[in-house]
Design a protein around this motif. Structure first.
Motif, PDB file in Angstrom:
ATOM      1  N   THR C 109       0.833  -1.201   0.000  1.00  0.00           N
ATOM      2  CA  THR C 109       0.000   0.000   0.000  1.00  0.00           C
ATOM      3  C   THR C 109       0.867   1.251   0.000  1.00  0.00           C
ATOM      4  OG1 THR C 109      -1.568  -1.237   1.349  1.00  0.00           O
ATOM      5  CG2 THR C 109      -1.925   1.132   1.178  1.00  0.00           C
ATOM      6  N   ASN C 110       1.853   1.232   0.867  1.00  0.00           N
ATOM      7  CA  ASN C 110       2.728   2.396   1.008  1.00  0.00           C
ATOM      8  C   ASN C 110       3.525   2.640  -0.275  1.00  0.00           C
ATOM      9  OD1 ASN C 110       3.750   4.487   2.714  1.00  0.00           O
ATOM     10  ND2 ASN C 110       5.671   3.347   2.851  1.00  0.00           N
ATOM     11  N   GLU C 111       4.029   1.558  -0.857  1.00  0.00           N
ATOM     12  CA  GLU C 111       4.810   1.687  -2.074  1.00  0.00           C
ATOM     13  C   GLU C 111       3.917   2.146  -3.229  1.00  0.00           C
ATOM     14  OE1 GLU C 111       7.137  -1.834  -2.468  1.00  0.00           O
ATOM     15  OE2 GLU C 111       8.284  -0.917  -4.112  1.00  0.00           O
ATOM     16  N   GLY C 112       2.708   1.588  -3.268  1.00  0.00           N
ATOM     17  CA  GLY C 112       1.762   1.995  -4.304  1.00  0.00           C
ATOM     18  C   GLY C 112       1.460   3.480  -4.202  1.00  0.00           C
ATOM     19  N   TRP C 113       1.268   3.930  -2.982  1.00  0.00           N
ATOM     20  CA  TRP C 113       0.992   5.345  -2.726  1.00  0.00           C
ATOM     21  C   TRP C 113       2.161   6.204  -3.206  1.00  0.00           C
ATOM     22  CZ3 TRP C 113       3.662   8.297   1.121  1.00  0.00           C
ATOM     23  CH2 TRP C 113       3.101   9.559   1.384  1.00  0.00           C
ATOM     24  N   MET C 114       3.386   5.781  -2.878  1.00  0.00           N
ATOM     25  CA  MET C 114       4.556   6.561  -3.298  1.00  0.00           C
ATOM     26  C   MET C 114       4.677   6.584  -4.814  1.00  0.00           C
ATOM     27  SD  MET C 114       7.603   5.807  -0.537  1.00  0.00           S
ATOM     28  CE  MET C 114       7.618   4.041  -0.675  1.00  0.00           C
ATOM     29  N   THR C 115       4.472   5.409  -5.439  1.00  0.00           N
ATOM     30  CA  THR C 115       4.631   5.298  -6.888  1.00  0.00           C
ATOM     31  C   THR C 115       3.583   6.137  -7.617  1.00  0.00           C
ATOM     32  OG1 THR C 115       5.317   3.038  -6.501  1.00  0.00           O
ATOM     33  CG2 THR C 115       4.814   3.629  -8.775  1.00  0.00           C
ATOM     34  N   ILE C 116       2.331   5.979  -7.218  1.00  0.00           N
ATOM     35  CA  ILE C 116       1.249   6.668  -7.921  1.00  0.00           C
ATOM     36  C   ILE C 116       1.351   8.175  -7.702  1.00  0.00           C
ATOM     37  CG2 ILE C 116      -1.263   6.938  -8.075  1.00  0.00           C
ATOM     38  CD1 ILE C 116      -1.453   3.934  -7.345  1.00  0.00           C
ATOM     39  N   ARG C 117       1.698   8.550  -6.476  1.00  0.00           N
ATOM     40  CA  ARG C 117       1.855   9.974  -6.206  1.00  0.00           C
ATOM     41  C   ARG C 117       2.950  10.559  -7.101  1.00  0.00           C
ATOM     42  NH1 ARG C 117       2.705  12.836  -0.635  1.00  0.00           N
ATOM     43  NH2 ARG C 117       4.730  11.842  -0.908  1.00  0.00           N
ATOM     44  N   GLU C 118       4.009   9.791  -7.276  1.00  0.00           N
ATOM     45  CA  GLU C 118       5.128  10.244  -8.092  1.00  0.00           C
ATOM     46  C   GLU C 118       4.694  10.418  -9.559  1.00  0.00           C
ATOM     47  OE1 GLU C 118       7.991  11.202  -6.905  1.00  0.00           O
ATOM     48  OE2 GLU C 118       8.703  11.716  -8.926  1.00  0.00           O
ATOM     49  N   VAL C 119       4.001   9.411 -10.121  1.00  0.00           N
ATOM     50  CA  VAL C 119       3.643   9.509 -11.549  1.00  0.00           C
ATOM     51  C   VAL C 119       2.549  10.559 -11.780  1.00  0.00           C
ATOM     52  CG1 VAL C 119       4.318   7.150 -12.118  1.00  0.00           C
ATOM     53  CG2 VAL C 119       1.939   7.610 -11.505  1.00  0.00           C
ATOM     54  N   LEU C 120       1.822  10.906 -10.737  1.00  0.00           N
ATOM     55  CA  LEU C 120       0.756  11.897 -10.918  1.00  0.00           C
ATOM     56  C   LEU C 120       1.174  13.279 -10.424  1.00  0.00           C
ATOM     57  CD1 LEU C 120      -2.454   9.860 -10.022  1.00  0.00           C
ATOM     58  CD2 LEU C 120      -1.537  10.438 -12.280  1.00  0.00           C
TER      59      LEU C 120
END
Lengths: 475, 266, 313
Positions: C109-120
């Protein structure tokens, strides 16, 4: 200060040859490629971020989560050094509990004149609601963190006692976890004592302090102010590692004379509440009436013996910086022994002679607020500008009793890995102590905090300090 | 003197209470020349949760209000034997240190008016009791007894400013001034047998001051006397807040009104 | 388990599901806009309606175009259903219930949050869109995988799934409801090619285009499409599947806790109502009415679960 003092380096001593505790590590280190180590250093950061080991910084915009910098070079303590430290810590913790019991009962130490009544009477950390209260098992401080600094081969000083809700133990555990993951081979070369038992011991220790009437296995819960608190990660981490619920005030309610948590199946009474909420916010009916973080009636149930609060309310009177200067007397008074660990010499600015001296020597002293913590509101004389010193002198003159002063200690250094290779940085050490009826347990290790800038003496994470894994060697 | 008390406090809420807690200090003390022969406290529309003895040796009971209640009644009654000690309660006991009774609280913090009162009193007295009796008389002269001008949250300073007040205000001023003069002092809530009637509107309150040698001595400013056998001591504290007979938090339950029925007789 | 924890799990997984559904909607809209530029504006408008954010969107923008809609649905922090808002809220819930999650689920969850926040972080270009939507779906799949692979199948698991299926049922029903008219018999009779594209969009929005190809003989038929999305219990985003899963997870809770709650009756009635229908009877009763009824019941069921399990006290 004119001359820059020489610092004791824990890896290299005062000279250039490696000190024995670091020998095996140094040997291993020399054979590692610089590139590999740098990469491992990066890996560690990614690991921390992914795991979410972050802390929130007070006063910053929204939920800004920061990482505490981690350094991959461990801080190593020999078995002999550790055994001396633990004897000193144990003595101190015993004295602190005896002092707290005395403060909230007959106050013999005040009657004896060892501590002036004013130091206690004028102290907001003294909690009248605790007068005459007998906490379960007689324990006030179930969890203690003692901050220790070193200045030489045999010179250890206690800088501060943390008897309220000491934090940082999750970093001790996660730092070790990270090291084990990144350098497994190191741990087969060097015999390092385990720290991973801490959560298990914590739970056992808390359970052992359950109220007398508690039947069966005590229900333990961790009380957090919530996800915006700077140490929320640690609260969740400890609850998870102990296998107990992490609750907030709004999950709790007085039910059938007990404090109970709202579960999906109704209310379950709690026997031991490991609270990470300050005294003032624990119970709006007894303390700050505006508090949303606590539980109405908690103090009443506590005083009626229906729950254990760990640490007990009112323990702040033992770790106040004004009290700190009396610790040698406190240890002597309650244990009948001389202190094993030294106190840092302290000027109480409330005393006119001391104030005069401090004002004279501001450029070489560290001045701290009596009730402050986290390195806020302090003056580090040698590092301050003339203007900062003048401004601080005014504050000091306006409210002298609010300050104490100490000499600038030549804190020991331990190397950290920088872009240019190993470089010394100042460190301190916070070992963690668990107290339960008839038992004091000190985890072999602790939190080593380090200053990130060369020459800086400020190690607080809120001021940009970092941490290291702390190794205590097997005999 | 055998004093009989029956005291009921009825709370009515215009809206059902969703949750509520009441802390009560309504059981008379077993000390200072009085003996409790029989006593009971009861609650209707709620239940007793826990009980303990606080730092002033008061018996504190915590009550919870039945969710959904619109009426809550707290009743206490019993008999107390009192004796004449000329207002002297005796030596200080318990774990609360005497210096604690010199702490100012928000309601007893001395301001310019309390300071002025102490200056007006002067220092020319034979002994502590006469000085304190003179203080008591001066307070009553400065702040006449009148109901309805102050409330339970009024401070000592405000009461002097208003120039009128009730027993609670008199006690607060006495305490604030005595502490300013260096005496430990405390608030007492209790009951008083009145000569002309049995039914009363509210309990009574007075002050106690610690005098070297004598110990605690009571002063009822409103009546200009030291307590005698007509007085029943119930709870003590640094101020009203610490000795309040009933205090609490109620969620929901707007438009609260209260009816007190109190009979004190011999 | 704490009531608050159940609430946190329920909302964490609802929000993750929502972020994925929003991404899927954008994907379907984008597809139409690419292939049929004439229909683009109407299509983006219907995407906004399906996401249930029309009012908020119109407060910010005057027209429905790709750049605005994509930005509003993926990145706008003021839009509570945007991907960024949904994953922020999911992660906040995850922090709140950290002690109920395995390390794997939390890290995913945390990694997904970091990744998606980064690409958006920056506005999304049309070229970059497909990759970003794929990333969002992949990160969600990682969390679901960790959930299935590492968590005890206990009440934690049940509350997480109740969140997933309440959200998914709502989403599927709204997709159908916004487009229900293209599935009506009278329209299909016209048989225009526009309708085929519309049908395709519906299928794509619920990731069912492949399933449909395999189940049908390759010709688009609104009745079969409606049947697949509403009544087919093999289709993991169909209304019947979601309702069935909700009832099943409530059943596990009843078994574990040893007691039934009012929500259990609601859930069973919900399942039964669908089971009693055939696709013909749905069209006879009126597709729009049936869908609205479903949405209302699903919503009520969610509220009842919150109450039964003391989410908020």
């Amino acid at each position: 200060m004119a001359n820059k003092p020489d610092f004791f380096d824990e890896m290299n001593g005062s000279g250039t040859s490696c000190r024995p505790p670091y020998a095996s590590y140094a040997d291993w280190f020399e054979r590692q490629g610089a590139q590999t180590l740098k990469k491992k250093s990066k890996d560690a950061e990614v690991f921390f971020r992914r795991t979410g080991i972050t802390f929130n910084v007070y006063g910053q915009q929204e939920a800004d989560e920061r990482l505490i910098p981690f350094d991959i070079v461990p801080r190593i303590i020999s078995a002999r050094e550790w055994s001396r430290l633990t004897r000193g810590i144990e003595q101190r913790v015993r004295a602190i509990n005896a002092f707290l019991h005395d403060m909230y009962h007959r106050q013999e130490i005040l009657r004896s004149g060892r501590i002036p009544v004013d130091v206690i009477a004028a102290n907001a950390a003294f909690l009248p609601q605790m007068i005459g209260v007998e906490p379960p098992g007689g324990i006030y401080t179930h969890i203690v963190g003692i901050d220790i600094v070193r200045t030489g081969e045999d010179d250890f000083f206690v800088l501060e006692d943390n008897a309220r809700t000491p934090s940082g133990v999750s970093y001790m555990l996660e730092n070790r976890e990270t090291m084990l993951r990144m350098f497994p081979e190191l741990f087969s070369r060097v015999a390092v004592r385990e720290v991973s038992d801490y959560p298990k011991l914590l739970r056992r220790s808390l359970a052992a302090s359950a109220p007398r009437g508690c039947a069966g296995s005590p229900v333990v819960a961790v009380l957090t102010p919530g996800i915006h608190n700077s140490a929320y990660f640690e609260h969740a981490f400890l609850a998870d590692e102990m296998g107990v619920e992490l609750v907030e005030g709004q999950d709790l309610q007085l039910v059938d004379g007990r404090i109970a948590m709202r579960t999906t199946r109704g209310y379950t009474p709690i026997d031991v509440l490991y609270r990470r909420v300050d005294d003032e916010y624990l119970d709006p009916m007894s303390f700050n009436p505006d508090s949303q973080l606590g539980v109405p009636g908690l103090m009443d149930v506590y005083r009626a013996g229906g729950i254990t609060i760990a640490n007990a309310p009112g323990t702040g009177i033992a770790d106040d910086k004004a009290i700190y200067s009396y610790m040698p007397d406190i240890i002597q008074f309650y244990t009948g022994e001389s202190p094993i660990l030294k106190n840092v010499p302290t000027w109480r600015c409330a005393e006119p002679d001391a104030l005069a001296y401090v004002l004279e020597h501001l450029d070489e002293l560290v001045v701290k607020e009596v009730h402050g913590s986290g390195g806020y509101g302090m003056l580090v004389g040698p590092a301050a500008s003339k203007r900062e010193i003048a401004a601080f002198a005014d504050k000091l003159k306006a409210r002298p009793a609010n300050y104490i002063a100490q000499p600038t200690l030549a804190l020991s250094t331990v190397p950290v890995l920088t872009k240019a290779g190993l470089a010394p940085r100042h460190v301190d050490l916070r070992p963690f102590v668990l107290v339960s009826p008839g038992k004091i347990e000190i985890t072999p290790g602790g939190l080593t905090r380090m200053a990130m800038k060369a020459g800086s003496l400020v190690v607080n994470s809120s001021q940009g300090g970092g941490t290291k894994d702390t190794w205590v060697l097997e005999e | 003197m055998r004093v009989k008390v029956r005291h009921s406090t009825e709370y009515h809420y215009g809206q059902a209470v969703s949750r509520g807690l009441q802390k009560i200090r309504l059981t008379p003390k077993h000390s200072g020349g009085q003996e409790v022969l029989s006593w009971r406290t009861e609650i209707e529309g709620g239940r007793k949760e826990v009980a303990y003895t606080d730092q002033h040796n008061n018996l504190v009971e915590l009550l919870s209000i039945e969710p959904g209640s619109r009426t809550v009644t707290i009743l206490c009654e019993g008999e107390v034997d009192t004796s004449d000690t000329a207002g002297v309660i005796g030596q200080h006991g318990g774990f609360a240190p005497l210096w604690y009774f010199q702490r100012a609280t928000p309601q007893t913090r001395p301001g310019p008016r309390v300071r002025q009162l102490v200056r007006d009193l002067g220092k020319d007295f034979d002994d502590d009791p006469s000085r304190l009796h003179a203080l008591s008389a001066l307070i009553l002269k400065t702040v006449g007894y009148e109901t309805g001008t102050t409330d339970f949250s009024t401070t000592a300073e405000q009461a002097i400013e208003t120039g009128r007040g009730v027993c609670q205000d008199h006690a607060h001023i006495m305490i604030a001034a005595a502490r300013l003069m260096g005496y430990p002092a405390r608030y007492v809530s209790g009951y008083l047998v009145m000569d002309d009637r049995v039914d009363q509107d509210a309990g009574h309150a007075w002050a106690e001051v610690h005098v070297e040698g004598l110990g605690w001595v009571g002063f009822d400013v409103s009546n200009g006397v030291s307590p005698d056998p007509r007085y029943v001591r119930v709870a003590t504290g640094l101020d009203y807040g610490e000795a309040a007979p009933i205090s609490g938090i109620v969620y929901g339950g707007r438009n609260e009104s209260m009816v007190v029925q109190l009979q004190v007789q011999q | 388990m704490l009531g608050k924890t159940a609430a946190g799990l329920f909302w964490m997984f609802r929000m993750l599901e929502r972020s994925e559904n929003t991404a899927r909607l954008v994907d379907a809209g984008f597809r139409i806009a690419l292939t049929r530029s004439a229909a683009a504006e109407a299509e983006w408008a219907s995407v906004i309606s399906t996401a249930g954010v029309r009012k908020g969107y119109l407060e910010r923008y005057d027209e429905f175009n790709a750049a605005n809609v994509i930005d509003y649905l993926l990145r706008d922090k003021d839009n509570p259903s945007s991907v960024v808002s949904a994953i922020n809220s999911a992660r906040t819930s995850a922090r709140l219930v950290r002690t109920a999650l395995t390390r794997e689920v939390w890290e995913a969850t945390n990694e997904g949050w970091m990744t998606i926040r980064e690409v958006l972080k920056r506005p999304v270009s049309e070229n970059g869109l497909p990759d970003i939507l794929a990333t969002i779906r992949r990160q969600n799949a990682l969390v679901r995988g960790a959930l299935t692979g590492t968590m005890m199948q206990n009440d934690v698991y049940n509350f997480a799934h109740l969140g997933i299926f309440i959200e998914r049922a709502d989403n599927t029903a709204r997709i159908l409801d916004v487009k229900y008219y293209v599935l009506l018999p009278s329209v299909s009779y016209v048989g225009s090619s526009l309708d085929n594209v519309q049908w395709e969009t519906i299928l794509r929005s619920v990731s069912a285009q492949r399933a449909y190809r395999w189940l049908s003989d390759g010709t688009a038929n609104p009745r079969q499409i409606a049947n697949l999305i509403i009544l087919d219990r093999r289709m993991p985003r169909s209304l019947a599947f979601c309702a069935g899963q909700i009832s099943e997870h409530l059943g596990f809770l009843a078994e574990a806790y040893g007691s039934e709650m009012p929500s259990h009756d609601l859930a069973r009635a919900h399942v039964k109502r669908l089971a009693d229908h055939s696709i013909e009877s749905i069209f006879d009763a009126g597709l729009h009415g049936v869908l609205n009824d479903f949405i209302a019941r699903n919503h009520a069921l969610g509220l009842q679960i919150e109450q039964d399990y003391r989410f908020y006290g």
